[in-house]
Design an enzyme around this catalytic site. Sequence first.
Site, short mmCIF file in Angstrom:
data_model
loop_
_atom_site.label_atom_id
_atom_site.label_comp_id
_atom_site.label_asym_id
_atom_site.label_seq_id
_atom_site.Cartn_x
_atom_site.Cartn_y
_atom_site.Cartn_z
N GLU A 192 30.98 -12.25 54.55
CA GLU A 192 30.67 -10.83 54.58
C GLU A 192 31.72 -9.92 53.94
OE1 GLU A 192 29.57 -9.75 58.59
OE2 GLU A 192 27.76 -10.96 58.50
N GLU A 222 23.53 -16.50 59.18
CA GLU A 222 23.66 -15.87 60.50
C GLU A 222 22.43 -15.02 60.78
OE1 GLU A 222 27.14 -13.45 61.35
OE2 GLU A 222 28.44 -14.92 60.34
C1 FCB Z 1 28.57 -10.73 61.72
C2 FCB Z 1 29.84 -11.54 61.75
C3 FCB Z 1 29.98 -12.42 62.97
C4 FCB Z 1 29.46 -11.75 64.21
C5 FCB Z 1 28.09 -11.19 63.98
C6 FCB Z 1 27.47 -10.55 65.18
O1 FCB Z 1 28.76 -9.58 60.96
O2 FCB Z 1 29.92 -12.37 60.61
O3 FCB Z 1 31.32 -12.81 63.07
O4 FCB Z 1 30.34 -10.81 64.63
O5 FCB Z 1 28.12 -10.26 62.95
#
Ligand code: FCB
Length: 439
Positions: A166, A351
């Site tokens: 990210e 994610e």
């Molecule tokens: C993302 C992050 C991860 C976690 C989630 C909820 O932005 O990569 O570490 O905090 O959000």
Amino acid sequence: MNNLSILQSFPKDFIFGVATSAYQIEGNNFGECGKSIWDEFAKQNLNGVDGSYACNHIQYFKDDIKLIKDAGFKAYRFSFSWPRIFPNDDNSINTKGLDFYDRLLDEILECNLEPFPTLYHWDLPIRFNQLGGWENKDTCKRFADYSYTISEKLGDKFQKIATINEPWCVSWLSHYLGEHAPGKKSLSSATATMHNILLAHGLAVQALRSNRNHQIGVVLNNEYPEPYSQDTKDIEAAKLFDSIYNYWFADSIFKGSYPKIAMELLSSHLPSNYESDLKIISQGLDWVGINYYTRSIIKYYKSDDGINYECVRGNLKKTDMDWEFFPEGLTYFLRRINNEYNSKIPIYITENGMANRDLVSSKNKVFDEDRIEYFQLHLIEVLKCLNEGIPLKGYFAWSLLDNYEWSFGYEKRFGLVHVNYKNYKRTPKESFKQFSKYL
Ligand code: FCB
């Protein structure tokens, strides 16, 4: 009735996994790990609530890997901690740190899981703070050296690897909005880091490839830009948000250029020779990871620096982060990566998940109905994209465990497995059981 029976409709070779990151779970008080910018940030802004102990994964990692295997997942996404491997300087390796990852990888492989390590998930060694952190280009070179070491020492135990998690969070969230370490609020700092973190990615790709034939990716987070109204000003504001948040990183990596709308405001803060770096930034990748959680509602808001927007609260169902359920946004970005950049590149959803106020019963059960619904709704979208022929290869739930949720400390729980932070007891939640049942 909410359930995850949708899992059964996925093709056999589609990979389901879970994700975590080093600082959020390991516990940096163990194993001679060095301090990171997050320890400093927590001291100054979060009453010292930091990742010192977290989930004590350092001690419990075998149990954690067993949980992943027993549930039927096929892959595990985690991150290496730079300060654990190089706690004091850029040359002396902490053998305890390296040994931990060696044993972790062995355990993952023994359980027949595919490792998906990430090189950088935000724990920059604290020593870089005095040197300007990611605002200093030299940090990018040091990152490439660290990446090379990982490849050299551990690279025979994994094929796929991601460079940066990210880049928007590393730069904008941490240097313009000041919400993450190092907590800066400056447009010029943000722009410098928006460029440097991409350069770090590019240099790491070169370093990794100079050692081994890895399958290299990067993990981009995307947030759907919803204009507050149909007023031209709100529509323009949403475009600016989209340009900074989403297009900046994908355009540079896949096209070797920065988007015009963001450039109008940011170009004067870029280093003079930024264009030559774009060649390094845009080297071909083997796969891309997309993190997706929600949408943002963007309203015009006059600001002195020209970043004329604000995010306002929407009215859809929300998670405990106050993030809206907006699964359609995931489809939107999967199509966009596929249509606008490279229709062949394998995509992993690296994610997706939600924070929830889980109901912990006295009988050792943890009820998280809403989380099951959230996964179900997003998996429906993933399946839709697969059926359209988008080369989606896998999906990782965030997260295996409840963990240190950055500036929210331990209050927000994202895990499929509940963690009792007093005794580190793990209790699989109902969502975890649903995954196991249908995988
Ligand atoms: C993302 C992050 C991860 C976690 C989630 C909820 O932005 O990569 O570490 O905090 O959000």
